[in-house]
Design a protein around this motif. Structure first.
Motif, PDB file in Angstrom:
ATOM      1  N   GLU A  94       0.806  -1.226   0.000  1.00  0.00           N
ATOM      2  CA  GLU A  94       0.000   0.000   0.000  1.00  0.00           C
ATOM      3  C   GLU A  94       0.839   1.276   0.000  1.00  0.00           C
ATOM      4  OE1 GLU A  94      -2.630   0.285   3.343  1.00  0.00           O
ATOM      5  OE2 GLU A  94      -1.043   0.139   4.835  1.00  0.00           O
ATOM      6  N   SER A  95       2.126   1.183   0.378  1.00  0.00           N
ATOM      7  CA  SER A  95       2.943   2.395   0.466  1.00  0.00           C
ATOM      8  C   SER A  95       4.114   2.427  -0.508  1.00  0.00           C
ATOM      9  CB  SER A  95       3.488   2.547   1.888  1.00  0.00           C
ATOM     10  OG  SER A  95       4.480   1.566   2.158  1.00  0.00           O
ATOM     11  N   ALA A  96       4.399   1.316  -1.176  1.00  0.00           N
ATOM     12  CA  ALA A  96       5.567   1.174  -2.062  1.00  0.00           C
ATOM     13  C   ALA A  96       6.874   1.260  -1.286  1.00  0.00           C
ATOM     14  CB  ALA A  96       5.551   2.186  -3.205  1.00  0.00           C
ATOM     15  N   LYS A  97       6.832   1.025   0.008  1.00  0.00           N
ATOM     16  CA  LYS A  97       8.074   0.948   0.774  1.00  0.00           C
ATOM     17  C   LYS A  97       8.792  -0.339   0.369  1.00  0.00           C
ATOM     18  CE  LYS A  97       8.420   2.355   4.993  1.00  0.00           C
ATOM     19  NZ  LYS A  97       8.356   2.569   6.460  1.00  0.00           N
ATOM     20  N   PRO A  98      10.051  -0.260  -0.042  1.00  0.00           N
ATOM     21  CA  PRO A  98      10.782  -1.485  -0.395  1.00  0.00           C
ATOM     22  C   PRO A  98      10.681  -2.520   0.729  1.00  0.00           C
ATOM     23  CG  PRO A  98      12.030   0.416  -1.088  1.00  0.00           C
ATOM     24  CD  PRO A  98      10.866   0.944  -0.304  1.00  0.00           C
ATOM     25  N   ASN A 158       4.086   7.264   5.982  1.00  0.00           N
ATOM     26  CA  ASN A 158       5.474   6.854   5.749  1.00  0.00           C
ATOM     27  C   ASN A 158       5.944   5.718   6.655  1.00  0.00           C
ATOM     28  OD1 ASN A 158       5.308   8.788   7.844  1.00  0.00           O
ATOM     29  ND2 ASN A 158       7.445   9.348   7.598  1.00  0.00           N
ATOM     30  N   PHE A 159       5.402   5.636   7.877  1.00  0.00           N
ATOM     31  CA  PHE A 159       5.636   4.488   8.751  1.00  0.00           C
ATOM     32  C   PHE A 159       4.269   4.035   9.273  1.00  0.00           C
ATOM     33  CE2 PHE A 159       9.834   6.288   8.596  1.00  0.00           C
ATOM     34  CZ  PHE A 159      10.676   5.191   8.652  1.00  0.00           C
ATOM     35  N   PRO A 160       3.481   3.402   8.408  1.00  0.00           N
ATOM     36  CA  PRO A 160       2.079   3.148   8.743  1.00  0.00           C
ATOM     37  C   PRO A 160       1.869   2.154   9.869  1.00  0.00           C
ATOM     38  CG  PRO A 160       2.680   2.026   6.713  1.00  0.00           C
ATOM     39  CD  PRO A 160       3.831   2.912   7.067  1.00  0.00           C
ATOM     40  N   MET A 161       2.908   1.386  10.213  1.00  0.00           N
ATOM     41  CA  MET A 161       2.785   0.445  11.321  1.00  0.00           C
ATOM     42  C   MET A 161       3.457   0.968  12.585  1.00  0.00           C
ATOM     43  SD  MET A 161       3.549  -3.654  11.401  1.00  0.00           S
ATOM     44  CE  MET A 161       2.142  -3.986  10.352  1.00  0.00           C
ATOM     45  N   ASN A 162       4.696   1.452  12.464  1.00  0.00           N
ATOM     46  CA  ASN A 162       5.415   1.856  13.669  1.00  0.00           C
ATOM     47  C   ASN A 162       4.909   3.174  14.241  1.00  0.00           C
ATOM     48  OD1 ASN A 162       7.374   1.227  15.650  1.00  0.00           O
ATOM     49  ND2 ASN A 162       8.744   2.741  14.764  1.00  0.00           N
ATOM     50  N   THR A 186      -2.627   4.500   3.433  1.00  0.00           N
ATOM     51  CA  THR A 186      -2.124   3.326   4.166  1.00  0.00           C
ATOM     52  C   THR A 186      -3.093   2.863   5.259  1.00  0.00           C
ATOM     53  OG1 THR A 186      -0.845   4.853   5.558  1.00  0.00           O
ATOM     54  CG2 THR A 186       0.313   3.792   3.722  1.00  0.00           C
ATOM     55  N   PRO A 187      -4.342   2.605   4.905  1.00  0.00           N
ATOM     56  CA  PRO A 187      -5.295   2.132   5.915  1.00  0.00           C
ATOM     57  C   PRO A 187      -5.159   0.647   6.222  1.00  0.00           C
ATOM     58  CG  PRO A 187      -6.395   2.293   3.804  1.00  0.00           C
ATOM     59  CD  PRO A 187      -4.999   2.819   3.599  1.00  0.00           C
ATOM     60  N   LEU A 188      -4.639  -0.137   5.280  1.00  0.00           N
ATOM     61  CA  LEU A 188      -4.623  -1.595   5.443  1.00  0.00           C
ATOM     62  C   LEU A 188      -3.760  -2.015   6.627  1.00  0.00           C
ATOM     63  CD1 LEU A 188      -4.341  -2.728   1.705  1.00  0.00           C
ATOM     64  CD2 LEU A 188      -6.405  -2.427   3.097  1.00  0.00           C
ATOM     65  N   THR A 189      -2.646  -1.316   6.820  1.00  0.00           N
ATOM     66  CA  THR A 189      -1.748  -1.655   7.924  1.00  0.00           C
ATOM     67  C   THR A 189      -2.423  -1.411   9.270  1.00  0.00           C
ATOM     68  OG1 THR A 189       0.137  -1.061   6.538  1.00  0.00           O
ATOM     69  CG2 THR A 189       0.528  -1.216   8.897  1.00  0.00           C
ATOM     70  N   ALA A 190      -3.133  -0.286   9.390  1.00  0.00           N
ATOM     71  CA  ALA A 190      -3.823   0.035  10.645  1.00  0.00           C
ATOM     72  C   ALA A 190      -4.916  -0.989  10.937  1.00  0.00           C
ATOM     73  CB  ALA A 190      -4.409   1.437  10.576  1.00  0.00           C
ATOM     74  N   LEU A 191      -5.665  -1.386   9.921  1.00  0.00           N
ATOM     75  CA  LEU A 191      -6.718  -2.383  10.109  1.00  0.00           C
ATOM     76  C   LEU A 191      -6.120  -3.749  10.463  1.00  0.00           C
ATOM     77  CD1 LEU A 191      -8.927  -1.255   7.111  1.00  0.00           C
ATOM     78  CD2 LEU A 191      -9.573  -1.106   9.527  1.00  0.00           C
TER      79      LEU A 191
END
Length: 482
Positions: A94-98, A158-162, A186-191
């Motif tokens: 969802e964020s294109a973070k490598p 940019n850090f959707p989980m941490n 980036t809603p998927l990480t929060a859910l």
């Protein structure tokens, strides 16, 4: 990027379960453009329902013993450890973070929840020596810390989980409930995290995730009188607006930065250049403390620029799910176009693009190094939030300090020097929330106090320090009748 077979439909997470919305919006991959999900768009009523659920959840979590709150946080950390690969892929898609950096973020998130679990057991006050005053003789007193209620958390992409963990972790540790509005991209990480908390035994209503637009969900959270505190990470403009609207609500605001490092004349370039590559280009430069400005002493300037550029050219660009990828797409095409515009503006005003400055065939901005930049150019004085770094020549640490301080922002800064006096000077006069001696400003571990001055925000994160923000100090005085 591996294609998703079908876009999933994701609902709101309120009172421990999925809640449907009247409208859903498509979520696209920033890298491939593929549709990866349909996301619920909450309205004011659904946001109010989440706040109501959090009110009820607060009554439960605030009475829960510390060891139980700690155990829930430990369980979440354990679940994340078991599902690290899966969680990292959610972030990356969802964020294109490598994926290499997404895995690193999951590992940090595990650590953050472990810190929160430990801190849940350490929330305490102190005794007050009342007999230090003649009027206090015969009295004893102590302080306690009490949870404040419903916390509205607004988190970035940019850090959707941490960065969710830095708000949810201390809130749960201190006995508060949460209404979380994640970034729209980036809603998927929060859910995903909300489901882990449910599995870990967090009571229903304590954590609620409300997806949707900031102008609807965010505004409702900010103005609702039942929300006791707003904790926000994002742009200065939005943070200032929140502060203006929040009234007497407590606020913690983690805002912008254009972090800088100073290289003194005794810097060993070979020893530090890899660290600078990581600081400038990890997560495409979309890091609040990303290295954006380098002020290199004239004795090491040429060598540093040459070796820094050579390293940047070696970085692999492409699919974020490729484990070899170091640089992938920015969060949106709009942000890519903005960064390109700033680069062009700098070039028109005499700056030199040493490497990068253009897009690859699949639309990824190359890691970019620019020299001879006027301090008034946007690429220097504003937050670029892209894989772009400027390197300017200076004649002394003192000169560099003036450049670093000539900024709207003041989050973190670094200085490389073997001269103790220069290091002490920098630590005293740099106008930032943290100074890194012989390191880049991009250094952060999750239990340290983290926050800035000026337009970089107010308050501090880092679990212990966030717990202090999320609790109220209460004084109890006993009159012993003496």
């Amino acid at each position: 990027m591996t294609k998703v077979e079908a876009a999933v439909k994701k609902h709101l997470f309120i009172n421990g379960g999925d809640v449907e919305a009247a409208e859903y919006a498509p979520l696209y991959s920033p890298y491939s453009g593929e549709k990866i999900a349909e996301i619920a768009m909450a309205d004011e009523k659904l946001t109010q329902d989440a706040i109501k659920a959090a009110e009820a959840g607060f009554k439960v979590i605030s009475k829960m013993p510390a060891y139980k709150r700690s155990a829930i946080l430990e369980k979440v950390a354990k679940l994340l450890e078991e599902r690290l690969e899966e969680a990292a892929e959610v972030i990356s898609r969802e964020s294109a973070k490598p994926i290499v950096f997404a895995k690193g973020e999951v590992s940090r998130t595990i650590e953050t929840y472990k810190f929160a679990a430990e801190e849940a057991k350490r929330i305490h006050g102190e005794t007050i020596p009342f007999d230090a005053s003649p009027g206090g003789v015969g009295r004893m007193g102590y302080t306690t810390r009490k949870p404040i209620g419903v916390i509205g958390a607004i988190t970035p992409f940019n850090f959707p989980m941490n960065l969710v963990a830095h708000k949810v972790g201390p809130a749960v540790a201190s006995g508060n409930s949460i209404v979380l509005k994640p970034a729209s991209q980036t809603p998927l990480t929060a859910l995903y995290i909300a489901e882990l908390f449910k599995e870990a035994g967090l009571p229903d209503g304590v954590l609620n995730v409300v997806t949707g637009s900031g102008s609807v969900v965010g505004e409702e959270i900010i103005r609702d009188h039942r929300v006791a505190m707003i904790t926000f990470t994002g742009s200065p403009a939005v943070g200032i607006a929140i502060r203006n609207k929040a009234g007497l609500k407590k606020t913690t605001l983690e805002l912008g930065s254009n972090a800088a490092v100073i290289l003194d004349k005794d810097t060993n370039v070979d020893q530090v250049v890899d660290r600078h590559v990581m600081g400038a280009f990890s997560n495409q430069g979309q890091v609040c403390i990303s290295l954006q400005r380098v002020y290199a002493h004239e004795d090491v300037y040429e060598e540093f620029v040459e070796k820094f550029a050579a390293k940047a050219k070696e970085l692999k660009i492409g699919d974020p799910l490729d484990p070899e990828t170091f640089i992938s797409a920015l969060i949106s095409k709009k942000e890519t176009e903005r960064a390109l515009g700033w680069i062009e503006e700098a070039k028109q005003n005499g700056a030199v693009v040493v490497t990068g400055g253009k897009l690859t065939a699949d639309g990824v901005l190359e890691p970019t190094i620019i020299t001879n930049v006027d301090p008034q150019q946007k690429i220097s004085c504003q937050e670029v939030f892209a894989p772009v770094v400027i390197v300017n020549k200076i004649s002394s640490v003192e000169e560099a300090i003036e450049y670093v301080n000539d900024s709207r922002y003041g989050l973190q800064a670094g200085v490389y020097t073997k001269n103790v006096d220069k290091a002490l000077l920098a630590s005293e006069v740099l106008e930032v929330g943290a100074v890194m001696i012989n390191d880049i400003p991009t250094f952060r571990v999750d239990h340290m106090p983290y926050g800035g001055v000026k337009e970089s925000g107010t308050g501090r994160e880092g679990i212990k320090y966030a717990v202090e923000e999320m609790t109220e100090l209460k004084l109890v005085v006993w009159n012993r009748g003496e």
